[in-house]
Design a protein around this motif. Structure first.
Motif, PDB file in Angstrom:
ATOM      1  N   ASP A 313      40.751 -12.693   7.868  1.00 56.25           N
ATOM      2  CA  ASP A 313      40.920 -12.519   9.619  1.00 56.25           C
ATOM      3  C   ASP A 313      42.386 -11.416  10.568  1.00 56.25           C
ATOM      4  OD1 ASP A 313      39.889 -14.681  11.422  1.00 56.25           O
ATOM      5  OD2 ASP A 313      41.967 -14.842  12.032  1.00 56.25           O
ATOM      6  N   SER A 315      43.994 -11.759  12.213  1.00 61.03           N
ATOM      7  CA  SER A 315      45.083 -12.477  12.975  1.00 61.03           C
ATOM      8  C   SER A 315      46.280 -12.716  11.183  1.00 61.03           C
ATOM      9  CB  SER A 315      44.541 -13.662  12.880  1.00 61.03           C
ATOM     10  OG  SER A 315      44.564 -15.067  12.011  1.00 61.03           O
ATOM     11  N   ASP A 318      47.293  -8.509  12.582  1.00 56.91           N
ATOM     12  CA  ASP A 318      47.822  -8.538  13.590  1.00 56.91           C
ATOM     13  C   ASP A 318      49.545  -8.958  13.233  1.00 56.91           C
ATOM     14  OD1 ASP A 318      47.904  -7.735  16.831  1.00 56.91           O
ATOM     15  OD2 ASP A 318      48.902 -10.016  17.156  1.00 56.91           O
TER      16      ASP A 318
END
Length: 591
Positions: A313, A315, A318
């Motif tokens: 994912d 996220s 990041d």
């Protein structure tokens, strides 16, 4: 009559002589032919040649005339045959055309008659009766000329059949027989041959192999024959189709490579690229074309095909690029640095710096590495400044020796002057702190001129003595103990040893002082040596000496013995070093 040959006169040209000889030869040949022709054999040969020429010419002429007449006859025969056949063909075509067009001509003629009849009936009896008479007239004409219509149909039907045949053949030839490719029971596309699918599959396998080592992927297709009038897939389109059909195993994504290894894989490659640019954005200086901003690590985004279970994912990606990692970060000490200054530069407290470097802060030297943190950003950013500047090139002093000059004499043969060079470098900064300078290019703008000095080596007795090296040996090898060092009002080293221990010259030179009272009274018996290079050494409190003033001594040569003469409280050697007349601490010069 034979021609008369006139001999050439003296002085005639060579051209005239050759012409006369040719004329004489021709006359002889002609006379020979005339004599031969007058004989019976000659006359027989002439008659035979005449007959051969005559009959040869006559025979050739006859052949030409016969060939011409034969060709004309053949042309007339072929012309009559062509006209005859053409007449038959034209008659047949005309007959077919007449039979084929007869119904249509009769129909046109009848329609004209109907029109005239209807018009006449309308004028006499009105439009209703005219219409009735017109339909009746048309029905009688149809019954009358129906046999003509049937004969026309006999011609039309084969032509229509031929047209349908041609259309069918052309349509069938336009059909494209291709292979329908099924993957897991679903048709994914159409290809001309199995090689197209095999190539697409191999391409995908290669792309996966380069991105995810140690794992394999394969797909087995099923083929069926299909008729296709539209375009078929090439290798590129088939690759896309396989990807769509295999989405549960592999799919297109973007990998983040850091220092050559995959750090993460995401399907949001554009978003990741934008986030990386945002990390560098605070350091950008668009107005300065000599500044570039880049990551310290080698960061690369690679679009490709990856296993679906390796994609994370966004996220997580990041959090990774904005997070920290455990890593020792060092600072390189530069001139003027202090511990507190180093702490300020690296945004830590002095106590934190001391805790990280408990042993080295007491004595910092330029070039030392100081640990400033044990964690850093996962993707640290560095600013690279491209700079072009000039820097002087310091000249060197080259010293040579020559027996042409007296020992200790120094002569400057050439004065030195600094040069100038242009340096092109990249300066790397992290958080405003210079990490390194990488020199890209150096160009000498002005050549350096070295200073050249010649030192004399000719001794007063005519021998050659070597000038001192400037590197001093310990004068009392029997002891490396000292009772007092350099400092305050004491300008030398007091070296301890036993009484009478040998003392040796620390370097080569000429003895300028030897004996008692030659220097200050407090030195007692002493020796001073001039080494000819700006250095002098002095040895004091000796019990005796073995050299005399003006004598040349080699480095390590015996010059005297330990004692306690002069102002001395015990046996020791007071050892001094002078540089250009100034006393310096010998501790920094002796080995």
């Amino acid at each position: 009559m034979e021609p008369t040959m006139t001999p050439p006169r003296g002085g005639g040209s060579k051209t005239g002589s050759a012409s006369n000889r040719f004329a004489s030869l021709r006359a002889r040949v002609w006379a020979l032919l005339e004599r031969t022709a007058s004989t019976s054999a000659g006359r027989a040969a002439g008659w035979m040649l005449y007959q051969l020429g005559y009959w040869g010419e006559y025979t050739g002429l006859c052949l030409v005339r016969g060939s011409k007449e034969t060709a004309q006859d053949l042309a007339r025969v072929l012309g009559r045959a062509g006209r005859l056949v053409g007449g038959y063909i034209a008659g047949a075509v005309k007959g077919v055309a007449d039979e084929f067009t007869a119904p249509f001509r009769r129909f046109i003629h009848g329609m004209r008659n109907i029109h005239a009849h209807v018009k006449e009936q309308a004028q006499q009896f009105g439009k209703a009766r005219a219409a009735k008479e017109g339909f009746a007239y048309l029905w009688r004409g149809t019954l009358l000329y129906w046999p003509l219509v049937r004969r026309s149909v006999a011609y039309v039907v084969p032509l229509v059949a031929l047209g349908l045949f041609v259309y069918t053949v052309r349509t069938v030839l336009d059909y494209q027989y291709v292979l329908a490719v099924e993957v897991e029971g679903t048709v994914v596309g159409y290809v001309e041959s199995e090689t197209v699918f095999d190539a697409a599959r191999s391409d995908l396998q290669a792309r996966i192999a380069t991105s995810t080592a140690g794992r394999e992927w394969t797909v087995t297709p099923a083929y069926s024959l299909s008729v296709r009038s539209g375009p078929v897939m090439d290798e590129t389109h088939m690759t896309d189709a396989i990807l769509q059909a295999s989405g549960s195993e592999i799919q297109e994504a973007t990998a983040l490579y850091v220092d050559g290894s995959i750090a993460a894989v995401t399907t949001e490659g554009d978003r990741l690229a934008a986030a990386l640019e945002e990390i560098k954005a605070p350091y950008e200086q668009p107005e300065n074309e000599n500044i570039r901003v880049e990551f310290v690590k080698d960061v690369e985004l690679v679009d490709g095909v990856y296993f679906t279970d390796s994609i994370v994912d966004y996220s997580q990606v990041d959090a990774l690029i904005h997070g920290e990692e455990q890593a020792d970060v060092y600072y390189t000490v530069v001139k003027g640095d202090t511990p507190s200054g180093i702490a300020v530069k690296n945004d830590i407290t002095l106590n934190e710096l001391v805790a990280l470097n408990p042993d080295i802060l007491d004595s910092l030297f330029v070039g030392d590495q100081v640990l400033v943190t044990q964690s850093r950003d996962y993707l640290p950013v560095q600013v690279v400044e491209h700079r072009v500047y000039t820097e002087p090139i310091e000249y060197q002093t080259i010293t040579t020796e020559s027996a042409d000059y007296a020992w200790g004499t120094t002569k400057v043969v050439q004065e030195g002057s600094d040069g100038l060079k242009q340096i092109e470098s990249d300066f790397y900064y992290i958080d405003g702190v210079l990490q390194q300078e990488v020199v890209l290019n150096e160009t000498v703008l002005q050549e350096v001129v070295n200073k050249e000095i010649v030192k004399g080596t000719r001794l007063p007795n005519g021998n050659v003595g070597q000038v001192g090296s400037g590197i001093f040996s310990w004068p009392v090898p029997s002891s490396y103990r000292m009772s007092r060092g350099f400092g305050g009002s004491h300008y030398g080293l007091d070296i301890l040893s036993y009484y009478g221990a040998p003392i040796y010259a620390a370097d080569s030179g000429i003895v300028t002082t030897a004996g008692s009272g030659q220097e200050h009274w407090s030195y007692g018996i002493c020796v001073r040596i001039n080494h000819g290079n700006g250095y002098q050494t002095m040895y004091a409190h000796m019990s005796g000496i073995v050299v005399s003033r003006g004598e040349y001594v080699e480095k390590g040569e015996l010059i005297g013995f330990m004692g306690s003469t002069g102002r001395s409280t015990g046996t020791h050697l007071h050892f001094e070093i002078y540089i250009n007349g100034t006393r310096v601490n010998p501790k920094g010069y002796v080995g």
